[in-house]
Design a protein around this motif. Structure first.
Motif, PDB file in Angstrom:
ATOM      1  N   LEU A 204       3.505  -6.052  -1.992  1.00 34.18           N
ATOM      2  CA  LEU A 204       3.728  -4.638  -1.455  1.00 34.18           C
ATOM      3  C   LEU A 204       2.457  -4.051  -1.417  1.00 34.18           C
ATOM      4  CD1 LEU A 204       6.837  -3.780  -4.374  1.00 34.18           C
ATOM      5  CD2 LEU A 204       6.933  -3.818  -1.809  1.00 34.18           C
ATOM      6  N   THR A 205       1.578  -4.389  -1.967  1.00 30.19           N
ATOM      7  CA  THR A 205       0.202  -3.747  -1.759  1.00 30.19           C
ATOM      8  C   THR A 205      -0.035  -3.934  -0.348  1.00 30.19           C
ATOM      9  OG1 THR A 205      -0.228  -4.248  -4.139  1.00 30.19           O
ATOM     10  CG2 THR A 205      -2.249  -3.318  -2.508  1.00 30.19           C
ATOM     11  N   ILE A 206      -0.021  -5.096   0.135  1.00 27.68           N
ATOM     12  CA  ILE A 206      -0.356  -5.399   1.441  1.00 27.68           C
ATOM     13  C   ILE A 206       0.716  -4.513   2.542  1.00 27.68           C
ATOM     14  CG2 ILE A 206      -0.282  -7.135   3.481  1.00 27.68           C
ATOM     15  CD1 ILE A 206      -0.920  -9.126   1.379  1.00 27.68           C
TER      16      ILE A 206
ATOM     17  N   MET B 172       5.477  -7.073  11.687  1.00 28.59           N
ATOM     18  CA  MET B 172       5.355  -8.149  10.755  1.00 28.59           C
ATOM     19  C   MET B 172       6.645  -8.526  10.356  1.00 28.59           C
ATOM     20  SD  MET B 172       3.413  -7.866   7.222  1.00 28.59           S
ATOM     21  CE  MET B 172       4.234  -8.574   5.847  1.00 28.59           C
ATOM     22  N   LYS B 173       7.838  -7.843  10.399  1.00 25.72           N
ATOM     23  CA  LYS B 173       9.162  -8.262  10.111  1.00 25.72           C
ATOM     24  C   LYS B 173       9.469  -8.866  11.470  1.00 25.72           C
ATOM     25  CE  LYS B 173      12.619  -6.004   8.070  1.00 25.72           C
ATOM     26  NZ  LYS B 173      12.556  -6.994   6.752  1.00 25.72           N
TER      27      LYS B 173
ATOM     28  N   LYS C  12      -6.224  -7.857   9.967  1.00 23.69           N
ATOM     29  CA  LYS C  12      -6.477  -7.741   8.532  1.00 23.69           C
ATOM     30  C   LYS C  12      -5.960  -9.177   8.015  1.00 23.69           C
ATOM     31  CE  LYS C  12      -3.983  -3.325   8.533  1.00 23.69           C
ATOM     32  NZ  LYS C  12      -4.639  -2.506   7.792  1.00 23.69           N
ATOM     33  N   GLY C  13      -6.064 -10.097   8.682  1.00 19.19           N
ATOM     34  CA  GLY C  13      -5.706 -11.435   8.166  1.00 19.19           C
ATOM     35  C   GLY C  13      -4.561 -11.986   7.513  1.00 19.19           C
ATOM     36  N   ILE C  14      -3.437 -11.163   8.132  1.00 21.61           N
ATOM     37  CA  ILE C  14      -2.132 -11.278   7.848  1.00 21.61           C
ATOM     38  C   ILE C  14      -1.684 -12.176   8.857  1.00 21.61           C
ATOM     39  CG2 ILE C  14       0.179 -10.343   7.453  1.00 21.61           C
ATOM     40  CD1 ILE C  14      -1.327  -7.835   6.745  1.00 21.61           C
TER      41      ILE C  14
ATOM     42  N   PHE D 274       2.040 -16.737   9.837  1.00 25.57           N
ATOM     43  CA  PHE D 274       1.501 -16.210   8.824  1.00 25.57           C
ATOM     44  C   PHE D 274       0.536 -17.017   8.025  1.00 25.57           C
ATOM     45  CE2 PHE D 274       5.348 -13.515   9.429  1.00 25.57           C
ATOM     46  CZ  PHE D 274       4.945 -12.246   8.854  1.00 25.57           C
ATOM     47  N   GLU D 275      -0.969 -16.148   7.616  1.00 24.54           N
ATOM     48  CA  GLU D 275      -1.777 -16.983   7.051  1.00 24.54           C
ATOM     49  C   GLU D 275      -1.425 -17.573   5.626  1.00 24.54           C
ATOM     50  OE1 GLU D 275      -4.747 -18.008   7.795  1.00 24.54           O
ATOM     51  OE2 GLU D 275      -5.438 -16.677   9.586  1.00 24.54           O
ATOM     52  N   ASP D 276      -0.424 -16.457   5.124  1.00 24.46           N
ATOM     53  CA  ASP D 276       0.169 -17.006   3.786  1.00 24.46           C
ATOM     54  C   ASP D 276       1.507 -17.172   4.246  1.00 24.46           C
ATOM     55  OD1 ASP D 276       1.491 -16.899   1.561  1.00 24.46           O
ATOM     56  OD2 ASP D 276       0.193 -15.269   0.638  1.00 24.46           O
TER      57      ASP D 276
END
Ligand SMILES: Nc1ncnc2c1ncn2[C@@H]1O[C@H](COP(=O)(O)OP(=O)(O)OP(=O)(O)O)[C@@H](O)[C@H]1O
Ligand SMILES: [Mg+2]
Length: 373
Positions: free
Chosen positions: A297-299, A311-312, A349-351, A361-363
């Motif tokens: 949520l912070t991201i 992103m979605k 942003k590294g996302i 996605f990186e994660d």
């Protein structure tokens, strides 16, 4: 019973799956005087592979040093880290290490002590005005030790892209100036920021231009990794259905860290069940995503509304065809050029990262979470 799955740490021995070919290739290549750039996305198992290679080389009497640049905040920090890693890596000759350090690092006024386990601990004083000369001495230390001992050294610089943050091109240049003359030391530079590393060796103006061979580390072949997971369960008296195993690998996209994380949770949470089925994997995944939610949520809150929609869309479409007319319409993305802008913001942003024709996605878990948000 101890959980047979491990994550968040370097794995070796029976916790280390496959990678036979990479282990053999890297081990034998590093015996020559080479410079290799090992590149793979985050969590693919670079550090574990490297540590396993170094263990093999140590058994064959090579001196080895492992330096994780991530931990160095400044050039002088790196000098200290580098020196102590090289001295630590000369453990087999540790008693003589004090002598080397004093002899080969006259500018550093090193002070050396030994911890209760007999490991050398070193601290060095690096003054600003002598930085370049100090760097020269420090970076030459492995070659000096190797020469004086008639041995070979293998030095690993993990998270190598961090060199730019630590000391910029000056530091890059100092390192290159030293190591280009080394004949008894091999270097392995590893990292996950593939663009940064590829630029370093392929741009003519950069100090590391054509200084080494690029090596990409792929995922572990899925069949072998599945067998590793299945056998961990069965060895300890638990069954896992083939569809459950398939689901673990679909959810984790066969990225080793996430395969182990999900398996760890399944093992832990369903201790009393004799058989793990697919729906258990789905439940485990929901639980893990809920536990990650505050961080995600912070991201999410840090993104513009267009970046959120992009992103979605990336999550729903597995990162493909994001700028097509249909995608733009379906996810209300306004225009292809806006999508491109948001994609590049999400990458910086590294996302996300670009992988051939798609964005991933990186994660991996963040991607799964974004599908549901
Ligand atoms: N060969 C392997 N067999 C089984 N699990 C592995 C293997 N390699 C890596 N893993 C799993 O992946 C996790 C991450 O591995 P490692 O830290 O080596 O990756 P990395 O690529 O260096 O990651 P980072 O980019 O975060 O530095 C390990 O803790 C482990 O759970
Ligand atoms: Mg690593």
């Amino acid at each position: 019973m101890a959980n047979p799955f491990k994550y968040g740490t370097v794995v070796s021995g029976e916790d280390f799956a496959d990678r036979e070919t990479e282990l053999q290739n890297l081990t034998s290549t590093l015996k020559e005087t080479v410079r290799i750039f090992l590149i793979a996305p985050r969590r693919y198992g670079k550090t574990s592979l490297i540590k396993n290679v170094l263990m093999t080389l140590q058994r064959q009497k090579f001196l080895t040093a492992y330096v994780d640049l991530y931990w160095a905040a400044s050039s002088s920090d790196l000098m200290e880290l580098y020196t102590s890693s090289v001295v630590q890596g000369s453990k087999s000759i540790a008693k003589r290490a004090a002598h080397f350090v004093k002899e080969f690092l006259p500018r550093l006024r090193p002070s050396l002590s030994f911890d209760p386990a007999g490991n050398p601990e070193i601290s060095v004083g690096v003054s600003m005005e002598s930085r370049a000369e100090v760097a020269e001495e420090v970076f030459n230390l492995p070659e000096q030790i190797a020469n004086s001992q008639g041995k070979r050294f293998v030095v690993v610089l993990d998270e190598f892209q961090e060199i730019m943050r630590i000391g910029g091109e000056d530091l890059e240049r100092q390192l290159r100036a030293a190591i280009q003359h080394h004949t008894r030391v091999s270097y392995l530079f590893a990292g996950s920021k593939s663009h940064m590393l590829i630029d370093m060796v392929s741009e003519k103006t950069r100090p590391f231009y054509q200084m080494g061979t690029l090596m990409n580390l792929d995922k572990i072949p899925e069949d072998e990794f599945k067998e590793f997971v299945r056998s961990k369960f069965t060895k300890f008296g638990k069954e896992i259905s083939p569809t459950a195993t398939d689901r673990i690998f679909a959810e984790s996209q066969n990225v080793p860290h996430y395969v182990q994380l999900l398996s760890f949770y399944l093992w832990d949470h369903y201790q009393d069940l004799p058989v793990i089925e697919e729906h258990h994997v789905a439940e485990a995944m929901s639980f893990i995503l809920r536990s990650q939610e505050p961080a995600y949520l912070t991201i999410w809150e840090s993104l513009t509304s267009h970046q959120k929609k992009t992103m979605k869309a990336a999550a729903a479409l597995q990162g493909q065809s994001l700028t097509s007319k249909e995608s733009v319409q379906r996810f209300s993305l306004e225009s292809a050029s806006n999508v491109s802008k948001s994609l590049s913001a999400l990458c910086s942003k590294g996302i996300l990262r670009k992988e051939r024709d798609r964005y991933v996605f990186e994660d991996v878990l963040l991607g799964r979470w974004a599908e549901k948000v």
